[in-house]
Design a protein around this motif. Structure first.
Motif, mmCIF file in Angstrom:
data_model
loop_
_atom_site.group_PDB
_atom_site.id
_atom_site.type_symbol
_atom_site.label_atom_id
_atom_site.label_comp_id
_atom_site.label_asym_id
_atom_site.label_seq_id
_atom_site.Cartn_x
_atom_site.Cartn_y
_atom_site.Cartn_z
ATOM 1 N N THR A 164 0.941 -1.234 0.122
ATOM 2 C CA THR A 164 0.056 -0.156 -0.263
ATOM 3 C C THR A 164 0.915 1.281 -0.064
ATOM 4 N N THR A 165 0.565 2.363 -0.682
ATOM 5 C CA THR A 165 1.250 3.336 -0.940
ATOM 6 C C THR A 165 0.288 4.584 -0.383
ATOM 7 N N THR A 166 0.761 5.158 0.629
ATOM 8 C CA THR A 166 -0.308 6.139 1.290
ATOM 9 C C THR A 166 0.496 7.660 1.566
ATOM 10 N N SER A 185 -4.248 6.544 -0.666
ATOM 11 C CA SER A 185 -4.019 5.078 -0.762
ATOM 12 C C SER A 185 -4.180 4.519 -1.937
ATOM 13 N N ARG A 207 -3.557 0.528 -3.456
ATOM 14 C CA ARG A 207 -3.274 -0.658 -3.382
ATOM 15 C C ARG A 207 -2.959 -1.743 -4.367
ATOM 16 N N HIS A 209 0.682 3.868 -9.718
ATOM 17 C CA HIS A 209 1.562 4.779 -8.902
ATOM 18 C C HIS A 209 2.933 4.822 -9.375
ATOM 19 N N TRP A 239 6.666 9.705 -6.013
ATOM 20 C CA TRP A 239 6.182 10.986 -5.376
ATOM 21 C C TRP A 239 7.180 12.047 -5.666
ATOM 22 N N ARG A 295 6.003 14.970 -0.986
ATOM 23 C CA ARG A 295 4.804 14.254 0.054
ATOM 24 C C ARG A 295 5.282 14.810 1.386
ATOM 25 N N GLU A 343 2.516 13.659 -7.454
ATOM 26 C CA GLU A 343 2.694 12.331 -7.686
ATOM 27 C C GLU A 343 2.653 12.028 -9.204
#
Length: 275
Positions: free
Chosen positions: A2-4, A18, A20, A89, A92, A95, A102
């Motif tokens: 997961t990228t958050t 987020s 996933r 994704h 970044w 962030r 992004e």
């Protein structure tokens, strides 16, 4: 994995962003809350499992579905097709607690159709309101022209959704909706307006196009069936994206506690868009 990104305003958490891989076809914001903590987004509701908080979702990019769910086929209706794409994704550029930058790749069948540069920023409007500034640019880096469509452009009248889209929580009573001059779903749906407000139980969202091109896009509005607002890229005709061209849109959303009246909503938008 997961990228958050976690967003905060005035020292309070107001949003979670987020992605996933393998689970979601796009990154999205959920939950988004008012400064008092009231949730104003919904994720995977029973009526539309592919509605994911606040995101950029497009039903037809060169025939590929970046919205989720079924695809509207002319003369056939909503149809389950193996045509879904993914907003992947890439990384970044920035962030921070008050925003991020992004890079994403819109991919289908192993091919990149669009490259996106997305910028999201948070700012305080008042002690009871904050603003989410969401801009995205979609570049056709391939050698062939393509176009963006919607169920409306594929034969379903009134269903011109696709672009920035916000799914709000479903409550016992439908939310109120109004623009600077009009009231009600039937009046505002499919119309262009500088801003549009959705007011629920103890919260108000005010959506504003922040560029001339964005303000020309009609609003897609639902309140009775479910609460959702979007800015339509292809409301009644396909949007061409020639090879090498870029489509840019910017929507600023005021997130406020309480029910705003028309004058307060307009004042908040002016502050949010002009700073």
């Amino acid at each position: 994995m997961t990228t958050t990104a976690l967003l905060s305003c005035a020292g309070r958490p107001v949003g979670r962003y987020s992605y996933r891989p393998g689970t979601d076809n796009r990154p999205y914001l959920h939950p988004v809350t008012t400064l008092a903590g009231t949730p104003v987004t919904e994720e995977r509701p029973a009526d539309h499992l592919h509605h994911l908080g606040a995101s950029v979702a497009v039903p037809d990019v060169a025939g590929h579905n970046f919205w989720g769910g079924r695809t509207f086929v002319r003369g056939q209706g909503p149809t389950a097709l193996d045509n879904h794409g993914t907003q992947r994704h890439l990384g970044w550029k920035l962030r921070d607690p008050d925003g991020f930058v992004e890079e994403l790749s819109w991919e289908a069948d192993g091919t990149e159709l669009l490259r996106e540069h997305r910028t999201v920023a948070v700012s305080e409007i008042s002690g009871t309101a904050w603003a989410l500034d969401f801009s995205f640019s979609l570049t056709n880096r391939g050698g062939r022209d393509l176009s963006i469509g919607s169920p409306a452009t594929n034969g379903r009248p009134g269903a011109g959704y696709g672009g920035f889209f916000w799914r709000a929580p479903k409550e016992p009573a439908p939310p109120a909706v109004f623009s600077g001059t009009l009231d009600g779903e039937e009046a505002v749906h499919g119309k262009a307006a500088d801003w549009l407000a959705l007011a629920g139980d103890g919260w108000t969202l005010v959506f504003a196009g922040a560029t001339d091109e964005t303000r020309r896009d009609p609003w897609f509005v639902r309140t009775t069936e479910y609460p959702g607002v979007g800015s339509s890229l292809a409301a009644d005709r396909r949007l061409p994206v020639a090879a090498g061209d870029t489509v840019v849109r910017r929507v600023v959303t005021v997130v406020a506690d309480g029910r705003l009246d028309r004058d307060t909503a307009a004042a908040h938008v002016r502050k949010a868009v002009t700073g």
